[in-house]
Design a protein around this motif. Structure first.
Motif, short mmCIF file in Angstrom:
data_model
loop_
_atom_site.label_atom_id
_atom_site.label_comp_id
_atom_site.label_asym_id
_atom_site.label_seq_id
_atom_site.Cartn_x
_atom_site.Cartn_y
_atom_site.Cartn_z
N VAL A 20 0.82 -1.21 0.00
CA VAL A 20 0.00 0.00 0.00
C VAL A 20 0.86 1.26 0.00
CG1 VAL A 20 -1.61 1.36 1.39
CG2 VAL A 20 -2.05 -1.08 1.01
N GLY A 21 1.92 1.28 0.79
CA GLY A 21 2.77 2.46 0.85
C GLY A 21 3.34 2.84 -0.51
N GLN A 22 3.72 1.84 -1.27
CA GLN A 22 4.25 2.09 -2.61
C GLN A 22 3.17 2.66 -3.53
OE1 GLN A 22 6.12 -1.06 -5.49
NE2 GLN A 22 7.68 -0.40 -4.02
N GLY A 23 1.96 2.11 -3.43
CA GLY A 23 0.86 2.61 -4.22
C GLY A 23 0.49 4.04 -3.87
N VAL A 24 0.53 4.36 -2.58
CA VAL A 24 0.23 5.72 -2.12
C VAL A 24 1.27 6.70 -2.67
CG1 VAL A 24 0.12 7.25 -0.11
CG2 VAL A 24 -1.00 5.01 -0.05
N ILE A 187 -7.80 5.79 6.84
CA ILE A 187 -8.18 4.97 5.70
C ILE A 187 -8.12 3.52 6.13
CG2 ILE A 187 -7.64 4.25 3.33
CD1 ILE A 187 -6.21 7.50 4.47
N ALA A 188 -9.21 2.78 5.92
CA ALA A 188 -9.30 1.39 6.37
C ALA A 188 -9.50 0.46 5.17
CB ALA A 188 -10.44 1.24 7.37
N PRO A 189 -8.41 0.04 4.53
CA PRO A 189 -8.57 -0.87 3.39
C PRO A 189 -8.95 -2.28 3.84
CG PRO A 189 -6.42 0.24 3.39
CD PRO A 189 -7.02 0.41 4.75
N GLY A 190 -9.64 -2.98 2.97
CA GLY A 190 -9.92 -4.40 3.19
C GLY A 190 -8.85 -5.21 2.48
N PHE A 191 -9.27 -6.27 1.80
CA PHE A 191 -8.31 -7.11 1.07
C PHE A 191 -7.75 -6.33 -0.13
CE2 PHE A 191 -9.52 -11.05 3.22
CZ PHE A 191 -8.32 -11.75 3.16
N ILE A 192 -6.44 -6.10 -0.09
CA ILE A 192 -5.75 -5.40 -1.17
C ILE A 192 -4.70 -6.35 -1.74
CG2 ILE A 192 -4.40 -3.36 -1.79
CD1 ILE A 192 -7.23 -2.70 -0.82
N ASP A 193 -4.49 -6.28 -3.03
CA ASP A 193 -3.57 -7.19 -3.70
C ASP A 193 -2.13 -6.80 -3.39
OD1 ASP A 193 -2.77 -9.30 -5.20
OD2 ASP A 193 -3.51 -8.55 -7.12
N THR A 194 -1.59 -7.33 -2.30
CA THR A 194 -0.23 -7.04 -1.87
C THR A 194 0.50 -8.35 -1.59
OG1 THR A 194 -0.83 -6.98 0.48
CG2 THR A 194 -0.99 -4.90 -0.75
N GLU A 195 1.81 -8.26 -1.38
CA GLU A 195 2.60 -9.43 -1.03
C GLU A 195 2.13 -10.03 0.29
OE1 GLU A 195 6.71 -8.44 -0.99
OE2 GLU A 195 6.77 -7.83 -3.09
N VAL A 229 -6.03 2.54 -3.29
CA VAL A 229 -5.81 3.14 -1.96
C VAL A 229 -5.06 4.46 -2.12
CG1 VAL A 229 -4.84 2.83 0.33
CG2 VAL A 229 -5.74 0.84 -0.90
N GLY A 230 -4.07 4.46 -2.99
CA GLY A 230 -3.30 5.68 -3.23
C GLY A 230 -4.14 6.80 -3.80
N ALA A 231 -5.06 6.45 -4.69
CA ALA A 231 -5.94 7.47 -5.29
C ALA A 231 -6.83 8.11 -4.23
CB ALA A 231 -6.79 6.85 -6.39
N LEU A 232 -7.32 7.30 -3.31
CA LEU A 232 -8.14 7.85 -2.22
C LEU A 232 -7.29 8.78 -1.35
CD1 LEU A 232 -10.74 8.05 -0.57
CD2 LEU A 232 -10.03 5.97 0.65
N CYS A 233 -6.06 8.37 -1.07
CA CYS A 233 -5.17 9.23 -0.27
C CYS A 233 -4.90 10.55 -0.97
CB CYS A 233 -3.86 8.50 0.01
SG CYS A 233 -3.98 7.15 1.20
N ALA A 234 -4.67 10.50 -2.28
CA ALA A 234 -4.41 11.73 -3.03
C ALA A 234 -5.60 12.68 -2.95
CB ALA A 234 -4.09 11.40 -4.49
N PHE A 235 -6.80 12.15 -3.08
CA PHE A 235 -8.00 12.98 -2.96
C PHE A 235 -8.11 13.58 -1.57
CE2 PHE A 235 -12.42 13.08 -1.40
CZ PHE A 235 -12.88 14.18 -2.13
N TYR A 249 -12.34 6.18 6.65
CA TYR A 249 -13.04 5.64 5.48
C TYR A 249 -12.73 4.17 5.27
CZ TYR A 249 -14.60 10.24 4.04
OH TYR A 249 -15.23 11.46 4.00
N LEU A 250 -13.77 3.37 5.24
CA LEU A 250 -13.65 1.95 4.94
C LEU A 250 -13.73 1.74 3.44
CD1 LEU A 250 -13.66 -1.07 5.88
CD2 LEU A 250 -16.16 -0.89 5.95
N MET A 251 -12.71 1.10 2.86
CA MET A 251 -12.75 0.76 1.44
C MET A 251 -12.48 -0.75 1.33
SD MET A 251 -9.24 2.61 -0.03
CE MET A 251 -9.66 2.07 -1.67
N ASP A 252 -13.56 -1.50 1.20
CA ASP A 252 -13.45 -2.96 1.25
C ASP A 252 -14.21 -3.67 0.15
OD1 ASP A 252 -16.07 -2.63 2.05
OD2 ASP A 252 -15.92 -3.95 3.78
N GLY A 253 -14.51 -2.98 -0.94
CA GLY A 253 -15.21 -3.62 -2.05
C GLY A 253 -16.59 -4.12 -1.70
N GLY A 254 -17.17 -3.57 -0.63
CA GLY A 254 -18.51 -3.95 -0.21
C GLY A 254 -18.57 -5.21 0.63
#
Length: 261
Positions: A20-24, A187-195, A229-235, A249-254
């Motif tokens: 996530v940090g890299q994406g942000v 920011i509260a991400p759910g399952f994100i495609d990370t290592e 996640v990074g796009a939400l942070c930028a906004f 903010y919860l972002m968990d794909g519903g």
């Protein structure tokens, strides 16, 4: 069309060597923001090199500092080197953290303390160090990464979920006490495609099947990306979000909207 413009701003982003940090860092850089990133890895690490390449191609400045974010001296080094390089800090994205999944009975005192120091205390302490710089222009932003585990959790995720739940309170307190010069948002991400999440899938006998099962639990039928996640942070870091503070903010794909079975 809404355009996120962070040109002329500098952000500290922790944990930029992966996930996530890299994406942000990448998405803030796309918006024109200079990035002071940090992580535990050395500068020669592949993940760190990718961070540098992604930021460089956006035409903004970067700084990478190899530190342990739980160390008071290292946190001070990060802030000081950022000021020496860029002369300002406008945004803090306090992201660095690790899954500490022990279980309530099995968890040792050492694991508990490591979890609290990394996944909770470091966010508060780094925010305090950045505060004098963030409030100078009266428009500072602190974004703290928590998790969907702050809203709901599953068996065996103690004590990680405890720290992530506490961050919601930290976000509220900083927003109340440090506003209006600094906005604080979680920011509260759910399952994100990370290592890290791939390691979770790999812990099952059939990783591909478990990944598919997880994706099917989301109304969007996939897991999220670090760029989202990074796009939400930028906004949230931009002037377009100037009325947003003190909330997470919860972002968990519903996923949380679906009754599990």
């Amino acid at each position: 069309m809404l355009t996120i413009d962070l040109k002329g701003k500098t952000a500290i982003v922790t944990g930029v060597s992966s996930g996530v940090g890299q994406g942000v860092a990448q998405m803030l850089a796309k918006a024109g923001c200079n990035i002071s990133g940090c992580g535990r890895s050395s500068k020669s690490n592949k993940g760190v090199q990718k961070f540098i390449q992604e930021v460089d191609k956006e035409g903004v400045q970067h700084l990478y500092t190899s530190i342990d974010i739980t160390s008071p001296e290292n946190r001070e080094e990060l802030v000081q080197s950022t000021i020496e390089t860029f002369g300002q800090i406008d945004i803090l994205v306090s992201n660095a953290g690790i899954n500490v999944f022990e279980g309530a009975e099995a968890c040792t005192e050492e694991a508990w303390q490591f979890n609290i120091d990394l996944n909770l205390k470091s966010h508060w302490q780094l925010s305090k160090l950045c505060k004098p710089h963030l409030e100078k222009k009266g428009k500072g932003v602190i974004l703290i990464m928590t998790s969907n585990h702050a809203n709901y959790t599953i068996q065996g995720c103690f004590p990680y979920n405890i720290a992530k739940t506490a961050i919601k309170g930290l976000v509220q307190s900083l927003a109340i006490e440090w506003g209006p010069k600094i906005r604080t948002v979680g920011i509260a991400p759910g399952f994100i495609d990370t290592e890290g999440n791939q390691k979770w899938f790999d812990s099952f006998p059939d990783a591909k099947k478990e990944r598919q099962r997880t994706e099917d639990m989301h109304p969007v039928k996939r897991i999220g990306t670090v760029e989202e996640v990074g796009a939400l942070c930028a906004f949230l870091a931009s002037g377009s979000a100037a009325f947003i503070t003190g909330t997470t903010y919860l972002m968990d794909g519903g996923r949380s909207a679906l009754m599990q079975h």
